[in-house]
Design an enzyme around this catalytic site. Structure first.
Site, short mmCIF file in Angstrom:
data_model
loop_
_atom_site.label_atom_id
_atom_site.label_comp_id
_atom_site.label_asym_id
_atom_site.label_seq_id
_atom_site.Cartn_x
_atom_site.Cartn_y
_atom_site.Cartn_z
N LYS A 18 -0.92 -10.07 -2.27
CA LYS A 18 -1.49 -10.55 -0.99
C LYS A 18 -3.00 -10.36 -0.97
O LYS A 18 -3.75 -11.27 -0.67
CB LYS A 18 -0.91 -9.77 0.20
CG LYS A 18 0.57 -9.96 0.43
CD LYS A 18 1.01 -9.25 1.70
CE LYS A 18 0.79 -7.74 1.69
NZ LYS A 18 1.60 -7.02 0.73
N ARG A 92 4.19 -7.28 10.18
CA ARG A 92 5.14 -6.80 9.19
C ARG A 92 6.51 -6.52 9.82
O ARG A 92 7.46 -6.22 9.12
CB ARG A 92 4.60 -5.53 8.56
CG ARG A 92 5.00 -5.37 7.14
CD ARG A 92 4.35 -4.15 6.59
NE ARG A 92 2.99 -4.40 6.20
CZ ARG A 92 2.44 -3.91 5.11
NH1 ARG A 92 3.13 -3.15 4.30
NH2 ARG A 92 1.18 -4.16 4.82
N ARG A 126 -2.90 -0.31 -10.37
CA ARG A 126 -3.89 -0.77 -9.38
C ARG A 126 -4.95 0.31 -9.09
O ARG A 126 -4.65 1.47 -8.92
CB ARG A 126 -3.20 -1.15 -8.08
CG ARG A 126 -4.20 -1.44 -6.96
CD ARG A 126 -3.58 -2.18 -5.83
NE ARG A 126 -2.59 -1.41 -5.11
CZ ARG A 126 -1.91 -1.91 -4.08
NH1 ARG A 126 -2.09 -3.15 -3.71
NH2 ARG A 126 -1.03 -1.15 -3.46
N ARG A 159 -4.67 4.60 -5.00
CA ARG A 159 -4.15 4.93 -3.66
C ARG A 159 -3.03 5.95 -3.76
O ARG A 159 -2.21 5.89 -4.67
CB ARG A 159 -3.62 3.66 -2.99
CG ARG A 159 -4.70 2.80 -2.43
CD ARG A 159 -4.22 1.42 -2.06
NE ARG A 159 -2.93 1.38 -1.36
CZ ARG A 159 -2.42 0.26 -0.86
NH1 ARG A 159 -3.06 -0.87 -0.96
NH2 ARG A 159 -1.25 0.28 -0.27
N ARG A 170 8.26 2.20 0.06
CA ARG A 170 7.55 1.05 0.64
C ARG A 170 8.28 -0.27 0.37
O ARG A 170 8.39 -1.11 1.25
CB ARG A 170 6.14 0.94 0.05
CG ARG A 170 5.10 1.66 0.85
CD ARG A 170 3.95 2.03 -0.04
NE ARG A 170 3.12 0.89 -0.36
CZ ARG A 170 2.40 0.79 -1.47
NH1 ARG A 170 2.47 1.72 -2.40
NH2 ARG A 170 1.62 -0.24 -1.67
N1 LIG Z 1 -0.54 -8.19 -14.14
C1 LIG Z 1 -0.83 -8.80 -12.98
N2 LIG Z 1 -1.37 -8.07 -11.99
C2 LIG Z 1 -1.65 -8.72 -10.83
C3 LIG Z 1 -1.40 -10.11 -10.65
N3 LIG Z 1 -1.79 -10.44 -9.38
C4 LIG Z 1 -2.25 -9.31 -8.81
N4 LIG Z 1 -2.19 -8.27 -9.68
C5 LIG Z 1 -2.57 -6.87 -9.50
O1 LIG Z 1 -1.47 -6.24 -8.86
C6 LIG Z 1 -1.92 -5.24 -7.94
C7 LIG Z 1 -1.40 -5.56 -6.55
O2 LIG Z 1 -2.06 -6.71 -6.06
P1 LIG Z 1 -2.63 -6.74 -4.57
O3 LIG Z 1 -3.36 -8.04 -4.40
O4 LIG Z 1 -3.32 -5.48 -4.25
O5 LIG Z 1 -1.22 -6.82 -3.80
P2 LIG Z 1 -0.88 -6.61 -2.27
O6 LIG Z 1 0.32 -7.47 -2.00
O7 LIG Z 1 -2.08 -6.82 -1.43
O8 LIG Z 1 -0.48 -5.11 -2.29
P3 LIG Z 1 -0.43 -4.09 -1.05
O9 LIG Z 1 -1.86 -3.76 -0.70
O10 LIG Z 1 0.29 -2.94 -1.66
O11 LIG Z 1 0.29 -4.80 0.02
C8 LIG Z 1 -3.45 -5.24 -8.04
O12 LIG Z 1 -3.83 -4.21 -8.94
C9 LIG Z 1 -3.77 -6.64 -8.59
O13 LIG Z 1 -4.99 -6.66 -9.32
C10 LIG Z 1 -0.83 -10.84 -11.74
O14 LIG Z 1 -0.59 -12.04 -11.68
N5 LIG Z 1 -0.57 -10.13 -12.87
N1 LIG Z 2 1.50 -4.19 9.79
C1 LIG Z 2 1.72 -2.91 9.51
N2 LIG Z 2 2.66 -2.20 10.19
C2 LIG Z 2 2.88 -0.91 9.93
N3 LIG Z 2 2.24 -0.21 8.98
C3 LIG Z 2 1.31 -0.86 8.26
C4 LIG Z 2 1.00 -2.24 8.49
N4 LIG Z 2 0.02 -2.61 7.62
C5 LIG Z 2 -0.26 -1.53 6.87
N5 LIG Z 2 0.52 -0.48 7.25
C6 LIG Z 2 0.50 0.89 6.66
O1 LIG Z 2 -0.51 0.93 5.67
C7 LIG Z 2 0.07 1.11 4.35
C8 LIG Z 2 -0.73 0.31 3.33
O2 LIG Z 2 -0.69 -1.05 3.68
P1 LIG Z 2 -1.13 -2.19 2.66
O3 LIG Z 2 -2.49 -1.88 2.17
O4 LIG Z 2 -0.88 -3.50 3.32
O5 LIG Z 2 -0.17 -1.95 1.44
P2 LIG Z 2 1.39 -2.20 1.17
O6 LIG Z 2 1.66 -3.67 1.37
O7 LIG Z 2 1.41 -1.80 -0.24
O8 LIG Z 2 2.19 -1.32 2.04
C9 LIG Z 2 1.52 0.73 4.52
O9 LIG Z 2 2.35 1.36 3.57
C10 LIG Z 2 1.79 1.22 5.94
O10 LIG Z 2 1.93 2.63 5.98
#
Ligand SMILES: Nc1nc2c(ncn2[C@@H]2O[C@H](COP(=O)(O)OP(=O)(O)OP(=O)(O)O)[C@@H](O)[C@H]2O)c(=O)[nH]1
Ligand SMILES: Nc1ncnc2c1ncn2[C@@H]1O[C@H](COP(=O)(O)OP(=O)(O)O)[C@@H](O)[C@H]1O
Length: 223
Positions: A18, A92, A126, A159, A170
């Site tokens: 995302k 969410r 990450r 993180r 999660r």
């Molecule tokens: N190997 C690989 N890594 C990826 C790809 N796309 C994203 N990533 C990596 O995967 C990790 C998660 O990606 P994010 O963009 O932080 O994902 P997110 O859905 O925002 O994650 P949350 O913040 O946990 O919700 C990061 O370290 C990215 O750089 C891919 O296509 N391949």
């Molecule tokens: N919309 C939301 N509702 C409740 N908690 C949230 C929300 N967005 C973020 N959080 C809190 O912040 C944390 C990190 O969120 P985020 O960076 O989006 O990563 P992830 O998708 O990996 O959970 C979540 O695990 C949760 O504790």
């Protein structure tokens, strides 16, 4: 193309990309990327009232209570009323989606469908720049210098909630809470789902979809 301000959401489990996809959309289309997780981590660093309350939930990989995250996001959205925006990590839960409904009509919901094993691997590799929320991955998009943010030269960190125990919690919690949100947007006809294991393969489709709603910053038309 319509001049209406874009109201978009990106849904997907932790690690689904995302943040990465939103970063690319924000750069390509010049719209505001608002990440709930980033706002919460900023509050925690600043030791604000919200931050003190949210800290325990984030550390355990649990969702922050709906009213807390909803008030944080409503405050941020109020500041961005006159801009196109894209939400990452909010809503969410169904309660959050209903709160968002009260202030806007969404134009676009992008849903990222990524296999569980892929998510686990990505999260453990990450690294982030805490001040900006910029995301790196030691294999997929490493920084120019190991452990250092490309833009500021400041150190990157891992993180707390990317530790294995918190990751498992999660992913489970996400599934339970997101199902009714996905159903809601599907029933409204605004949901667009993308499946795969690589962001680079999904990205061209996302780009085409967003282009149908807003003009890219660097297109010929925009110049
Ligand atoms: N190997 C690989 N890594 C990826 C790809 N796309 C994203 N990533 C990596 O995967 C990790 C998660 O990606 P994010 O963009 O932080 O994902 P997110 O859905 O925002 O994650 P949350 O913040 O946990 O919700 C990061 O370290 C990215 O750089 C891919 O296509 N391949
Ligand atoms: N919309 C939301 N509702 C409740 N908690 C949230 C929300 N967005 C973020 N959080 C809190 O912040 C944390 C990190 O969120 P985020 O960076 O989006 O990563 P992830 O998708 O990996 O959970 C979540 O695990 C949760 O504790």
């Amino acid at each position: 193309m319509a001049s209406k301000l874009l109201r978009a959401v990106v849904l997907g489990p932790p690690g689904s990309g995302k943040g990465t996809v939103c970063q690319r959309i924000a750069e390509s289309f010049g719209l505001q990327h608002l990440s709930s997780g980033h706002f919460l981590r900023e509050n925690i660093r600043a030791k604000s009232e919200v931050g003190v309350l949210a800290k325990q939930y984030l550390e355990q990989g649990l969702l922050v209570p709906d009213h807390v995250i909803t008030s944080v996001m409503m405050m941020e959205l109020e500041k961005k009323q006159s801009q196109h925006w894209l939400l990452d990590g909010f809503p969410r839960t169904l309660v959050q989606a209903e709160a968002l409904d009260r202030i806007c009509d969404l134009d676009l919901v992008i849903n990222l469908n990524i296999p569980f094993e892929t998510l686990k691997d990505r999260l453990s590799a990450r690294w982030i720049h805490p001040a900006s929320g910029r995301v790196y991955n030691m294999e997929f998009n490493p920084p120019d210098v190991h452990g250092i943010d490309d833009i500021t030269g400041e150190p990157l960190i891992q993180r707390e909630d990317d530790k294995p125990d918190a990751v498992a919690v999660r992913l489970r919690k996400y599934k339970e809470a997101a199902k009714p949100v996905i159903e809601l947007y599907k029933s409204r006809g605004v949901l667009h789902s993308f499946s795969g294991t690589e962001t680079n393969k999904i990205w061209p489709y996302v780009y085409t979809l967003v282009s149908s709603k807003v003009r890219p910053v660097h297109s010929k038309e925009a110049n």
